[in-house]
Design a protein around this motif. Structure first.
Motif, mmCIF file in Angstrom:
data_model
loop_
_atom_site.group_PDB
_atom_site.id
_atom_site.type_symbol
_atom_site.label_atom_id
_atom_site.label_comp_id
_atom_site.label_asym_id
_atom_site.label_seq_id
_atom_site.Cartn_x
_atom_site.Cartn_y
_atom_site.Cartn_z
ATOM 1 N N GLY A 235 5.199 2.002 -2.242
ATOM 2 C CA GLY A 235 4.659 3.008 -1.338
ATOM 3 C C GLY A 235 3.628 3.887 -2.005
ATOM 4 N N ASP A 236 3.873 4.262 -3.269
ATOM 5 C CA ASP A 236 2.888 5.070 -3.999
ATOM 6 C C ASP A 236 1.590 4.312 -4.199
ATOM 7 N N LEU A 237 1.689 2.998 -4.497
ATOM 8 C CA LEU A 237 0.490 2.200 -4.686
ATOM 9 C C LEU A 237 -0.317 2.112 -3.395
ATOM 10 N N LYS A 238 0.361 1.958 -2.256
ATOM 11 C CA LYS A 238 -0.341 1.872 -0.985
ATOM 12 C C LYS A 238 -0.996 3.197 -0.640
ATOM 13 N N GLU A 239 -0.327 4.324 -0.966
ATOM 14 C CA GLU A 239 -0.920 5.632 -0.711
ATOM 15 C C GLU A 239 -2.179 5.844 -1.551
ATOM 16 N N LYS A 240 -2.159 5.388 -2.801
ATOM 17 C CA LYS A 240 -3.330 5.529 -3.665
ATOM 18 C C LYS A 240 -4.500 4.682 -3.140
ATOM 19 N N GLN A 241 -4.200 3.453 -2.696
ATOM 20 C CA GLN A 241 -5.254 2.618 -2.124
ATOM 21 C C GLN A 241 -5.826 3.241 -0.849
ATOM 22 N N LEU A 242 -4.941 3.831 -0.049
ATOM 23 C CA LEU A 242 -5.408 4.485 1.180
ATOM 24 C C LEU A 242 -6.272 5.694 0.858
ATOM 25 N N ALA A 243 -5.886 6.478 -0.141
ATOM 26 C CA ALA A 243 -6.697 7.627 -0.545
ATOM 27 C C ALA A 243 -8.059 7.186 -1.070
#
Length: 327
Positions: free
Chosen positions: A3-11
Motif C-alpha cells: 500500500g505504501d508503494l502504491k501511494e508513492k507511485q500515485l503521489a
C-alpha cells in the motif's frame, strides 16, 4: 508495504501531472524523492491548500462558472465543488484540509486532476497495460470477471427472446376478403381526392393556361381589394387629410453641412472609443502593478513574499556579501 508503494507511485503521478499542467505552485521545487512529493500533497499546510485551490480554479475557468482566483476558494467552497463532481461530501472538510488518510487524499487529487486541461497529456500518467491486466486477473476480481462474461440476467427484451426462441407471435395474417375490402377503400379514397383536386382550380395556378378563368380566384382578389380600400379610407380620414392640403416642404440646398457634421461626429466617436480603451488599459496596468507589489508570491526556498519584501531581502543579502570586502 504494497500500500505504501502504491501511494508513492500515485503521489509521483500527481506531481508529474501538476508539472505538465504548468502549476505555478510546484515550479522551482525540483522534488526528486517520492516521500517529499507525498509529504507535499498529503501534509496539511498552506502550500497544499493553495495547490488544491489552484486545481479547482483551473476547472472553474474551463467550465466558465464563477471566480477563477484561488483566493476566493475556501475549504467549504472546495468541498461543495467536490460534492458537485461526486468526489466527496459537502461536510468532508478533513479531506480538503489534508487531515484524511494519504491514500484517500491522493485518489481525490488524481480524480480532480483528470478534469483539468493539460494534466491528461502528462507522460507519467500513461496507463500501465500489464499492471491493469494483472489487477483484472487478480484472485479477488475473478468472480466479477466470470459474472461479467456469463451474466445471469438476460439483457434481451421479452419480445426479442420470443422471436429468438421461435415462439409464435400475435401477428394475424389478414384473409383474402379483408385485403379486397382495404383495396376497394383505397381506390374510393383516391377517386374522391382527384375530384376535390379538380374542383380547387385556384390551387393549380401554374398548371392553368392564361385563357382559363377562375371565378373563385377573382372573388378572393376582390375581397382583399375591398378590405385594403376600406383601411386606406379610414387612415385618410383620420390622419392624412390634414396634411394633404398643405404645400410641400422646401428642401435645403446646404446638404454638405450635414455631411460634414456626420463625419465630425464619427471622428469624435472614434476618439472617444480610443480614450476609453486607453483608460481601460491604464486601469489594468495599475491593477497588475498593485498586485505585483502587494500580492505574495512563491520565490526561492518555497516561501511566500511580496515583491518589495523580496527586493529588500536581496538588498540585505547583497550588503552582507559586500561588507567583508569594504571592511
Amino acid at each position: 508495504m504494497a500500500g505504501d508503494l502504491k501511494e508513492k507511485q500515485l503521489a509521483q503521478r500527481i506531481y508529474a501531472a501538476l508539472q505538465a499542467a504548468s502549476c505555478p505552485l510546484v515550479e522551482g521545487l525540483y522534488l526528486q524523492e517520492t516521500d517529499s512529493m507525498q509529504q507535499l500533497l498529503c501534509t496539511p499546510s498552506e502550500h497544499r491548500t493553495d495547490i488544491l485551490a489552484w486545481i479547482c480554479s483551473r476547472y472553474i475557468e474551463q467550465m466558465l462558472i464563477f471566480a477563477s482566483k484561488t483566493e476566493n476558494f475556501s475549504s467549504d467552497k472546495m468541498a461543495l465543488l467536490g460534492q458537485e463532481l461526486m468526489l466527496c461530501k459537502a461536510d468532508d472538510l478533513e479531506l480538503i484540509r489534508g487531515q484524511a488518510s494519504p491514500r484517500r487524499q491522493l485518489q481525490f487529487l488524481e480524480q480532480l486532476l483528470t478534469m483539468v486541461p493539460g494534466c491528461r497529456e502528462s507522460a507519467e500518467c500513461k496507463i500501465d497495460e500489464e499492471g491493469l491486466l494483472n489487477e483484472l486477473h487478480a484472485a479477488e476480481n475473478l468472480p466479477y470477471l466470470r459474472h461479467m462474461l456469463s451474466p445471469t440476467l438476460d439483457p434481451w427484451p421479452a419480445h426479442i427472446n420470443a422471436l429468438c426462441k421461435g415462439q409464435k407471435s400475435s401477428f394475424h395474417r389478414p384473409s383474402t376478403e379483408e385485403v379486397a375490402d382495404v383495396a376497394a377503400l383505397l381506390r374510393s379514397t383516391e377517386s374522391a381526392l382527384e375530384q376535390l383536386k379538380s374542383e380547387c382550380e385556384f390551387l393549380q395556378g401554374e398548371a392553368l393556361s392564361p385563357g382559363v378563368f377562375s371565378p373563385c380566384a377573382l372573388r378572393v382578389a376582390v375581397c382583399d381589394l375591398r378590405q385594403l380600400m376600406s383601411a386606406f379610407n379610414h387612415l385618410y380620414d383620420t390622419d392624412f387629410r390634414a396634411y394633404c392640403n398643405r404645400d410641400p416642404p422646401s428642401l435645403s440646398t446646404e446638404t454638405h453641412v450635414f455631411h460634414r457634421v456626420h463625419q465630425l461626429l464619427l471622428a469624435c466617436n472614434t476618439e472617444l472609443e480610443m480614450l476609453n480603451e486607453v483608460s481601460e488599459a491604464s486601469v489594468a496596468m495599475t491593477d497588475s502593478v498593485s498586485q505585483l507589489q502587494t500580492q505574495p508570491r512563491y520565490w526561492s526556498r518555497g516561501e511566500k513574499h511580496t515583491l518589495p519584501d523580496q527586493l529588500e531581502e536581496l538588498t540585505r543579502r547583497y550588503r552582507d556579501f559586500l561588507s567583508p570586502f569594504h571592511a
